[in-house]
Design an enzyme around this catalytic site. Structure first.
Site, short mmCIF file in Angstrom:
data_model
loop_
_atom_site.label_atom_id
_atom_site.label_comp_id
_atom_site.label_asym_id
_atom_site.label_seq_id
_atom_site.Cartn_x
_atom_site.Cartn_y
_atom_site.Cartn_z
N GLU A 5 131.47 98.49 44.91
CA GLU A 5 131.56 97.38 45.87
C GLU A 5 130.80 96.14 45.36
O GLU A 5 129.92 95.62 46.03
CB GLU A 5 131.07 97.81 47.26
CG GLU A 5 131.94 98.91 47.83
CD GLU A 5 131.74 99.19 49.33
OE1 GLU A 5 130.77 98.71 49.93
OE2 GLU A 5 132.59 99.90 49.90
N GLU B 125 136.88 105.49 48.25
CA GLU B 125 136.27 105.67 49.58
C GLU B 125 137.36 105.42 50.61
O GLU B 125 137.98 104.35 50.62
CB GLU B 125 135.11 104.71 49.80
CG GLU B 125 133.91 105.05 48.93
CD GLU B 125 132.68 104.19 49.22
OE1 GLU B 125 132.50 103.73 50.37
OE2 GLU B 125 131.90 103.97 48.27
O1 AHR Z 1 130.29 105.42 52.53
C1 AHR Z 1 129.23 104.62 52.99
C2 AHR Z 1 129.17 103.29 52.27
O2 AHR Z 1 130.35 102.60 52.52
C3 AHR Z 1 129.11 103.35 50.78
O3 AHR Z 1 127.83 103.49 50.29
C4 AHR Z 1 129.64 102.02 50.38
O4 AHR Z 1 130.24 102.05 49.10
C5 AHR Z 1 130.60 101.67 51.48
O5 AHR Z 1 130.39 100.40 51.96
#
Ligand code: AHR
Length: 505
Positions: A176, A299
């Site tokens: 990110e 994710e």
């Molecule tokens: O999954 C929780 C958080 O969500 C992670 O650390 C991040 O990559 C995302 O914003």
């Protein structure tokens, strides 16, 4: 009559096993005391890892696990997590401002690799590029992958208990980086990606490096990243092995209290994954990078307000998972299967005691969520050839939480073929009516007894808890595909069907 067609001649591509991957970050209760209870714990464990999770996770044939973050990755110094455990430093965790918890480093590279070995998964490491140098990452790769005795790092790895290289193939270059990972501009990140991935390959040319892609529908990130990245006369030598995007479904309030609008709205958010990934894909194609930069959705899941899980808010982001969350997982995996030609990996966030988890654990308690059952029901898709499905079931209209008219497909489905077997997974979006459907294979014959598994509950709010661990569970039965025609999927239900099949040449 409602029909679901399996279009055998329309093959989408191979469903990479890695699409059924998981994510474990050093955050809240994912490791401490979710996965990791320590070797001296009276909670049954294998080398410190909670035995119940290891055994149940193994049953899913998990292909890959991402670690150590997430955002945590961007402050992680891998050297803190090697060597005698009692000598490892305690550090400020990325998430300390949220929950006050520090990082003991009890779980480091060796423990993570051991976890992967215990469950048969490949490791995927997200490397820190926000607060570490390219050389720091190269050294980590050297430590993990250099042959026995070849380098000083390989000797150090041996001294720390592993003469065998860890063979970590997948490396994320940052996390990110449009947000917590440095708030970079896409142009800046594209240049950083070139620099870090070049040096990373110096330690092991066989590794695969994934670039940080966008947050959800941020198409500008993708456009600007590829514009910058491909702006070189040496375009054909560029090495990018995957492009990682994140997409969470959220903003529907308390995960345990919702009405029909909340049900459909959450499902609509899940369906949005399809549009988002396809739009990013068109930019990737537009820049001629479709062979190199396939999608890694590292994710994904529902992100509800915290506090609904068993720890009542102690574990950061921990949330309960109802039938609705199971449905989001099932629809999302159908979308991934149906886009198997574009996606090389996906990782559900996160495995234990966090966002869209498969397990909730604390002390001696450990339960599985509806999402665990979905992964179990869908595992037959891993490595199969994805076949297109189509139906005549139309859409369900509803009024969303903003009071607007909206609609969602009545069915979500995907199909795949592997080793003479067809796996079909179908979700009935309706929270009021069962679906009775006729399955019609086209260009393919199915025969014999099919194994049907259903995940459903009269109440779409149903979930498993420490007090009622098996409230939501699957039921299985056989269906004679030679003589029976119609199949029933309960309201808000998910079905998987596995049957012998022969495809026409
Ligand atoms: O999954 C929780 C958080 O969500 C992670 O650390 C991040 O990559 C995302 O914003």
């Amino acid at each position: 009559m409602k029909k679901l067609y399996i279009l055998s001649p329309v093959e989408i591509g191979e469903i990479k096993e890695e699409i059924y991957g998981h994510f474990t970050e050093h955050i809240g209760g994912v490791f401490y005391d979710g996965l990791w209870v320590g070797e001296d714990s009276d909670i049954p464990n294998t080398d410190g890892f909670r035995l119940e999770i290891i055994e149940k996770l193994k049953q899913l044939a998990p292909p890959v696990i991402r670690w150590p973050g997430g955002c945590f990755a961007e402050i992680y110094d891998w050297r803190d997590g090697i060597g005698p455990r009692e000598k490892r430093p305690v550090r400020i965790n990325w998430w300390q401002a949220n929950d006050g918890r520090t990082e003991s480093n009890a779980v480091g590279t060796h423990e993570f690799i051991h976890l992967c070995k215990l469950v048969g998964a490949k490791p995927y490491i997200a490397a820190n590029i926000t607060s570490a140098t390219p050389l720091h990452i190269r050294d980590w790769i050297d430590y993990c992958n250099s042959e026995n005795k070849k380098t000083s790092f390989a000797l150090e790895r041996e001294a720390n208990g592993s003469s065998e290289p860890f063979k970590v193939t997948y490396w994320g270059i940052g996390n990110e980086n449009w947000g917590g990972g440095g708030h970079m501009r896409p142009e800046y990140y594209a240049d950083e990606f070139r620099r870090y991935s070049e040096i990373a390959h110096n330690a092991d040319p066989s590794i695969k490096c994934f670039a940080c892609g966008p947050n959800a529908a941020d198409y500008e990130w993708t456009r600007r990243f590829f514009a910058q990245y491909t702006d070189t006369p040496l375009k054909r030598t560029l090495r990018i092995d995957g492009y990682a995007m994140h997409y969470y479904c959220g903003n529907t309030g308390n995960p345990l209290e919702f009405n029909d609008s909340g049900w459909y709205q959450q499902l609509t958010q899940a369906q949005t994954m399809d549009r988002i990934l396809n739009r990013h894909w068109s930019y990737i194609k537009g820049y001629g990078m479709e062979e190199k930069a396939k999608l890694v959705i590292d994710e994904w899941g529902c992100w509800h307000p915290g506090g609904s899980g068993p720890s009542k808010g102690y574990n950061l982001f921990e949330q309960q998972s109802t039938i609705r969350d199971g449905m989001v997982a099932a629809m999302t995996l159908n979308i991934f299967n149906n886009n198997a030609d574009k996606i090389i990996m996906a990782n559900c966030a996160q495995l234990v005691n966090n966002l869209h988890s498969l397990f909730l654990a604390g002390g001696k308690n450990c339960i599985v969520t509806p999402t665990y059952h979905v992964f179990d029901m869908y595992k037959g898709h891993q490595g199969g050839r994805a076949l297109k499905t189509a139906d005549n079931c139309g859409r369900i209209e509803y009024i969303n939480l903003r009071g607007e008219r909206a609609s969602i497909p009545a069915l979500s489905s995907s199909a795949s073929f592997k080793d003479g077997m067809l796996t079909l997974t179908v979700c009935n979006s309706s929270c009021t009516d069962e679906a009775v459907i006729e399955i019609e294979p086209v260009g393919m014959k199915i025969y014999g007894e099919a194994k049907v598994t259903l995940l459903a509950d009269e109440d779409y709010h149903a979930y498993n808890s420490f007090e009622e661990p098996d409230r939501v569970k699957t039921i299985s039965y056989t269906f004679d595909s030679d003589t029976q025609k119609y199949i029933k999927i309960p309201k808000a239900g998910i079905m998987s069907l596995c049957v012998a099949a022969q495809r026409e040449e």
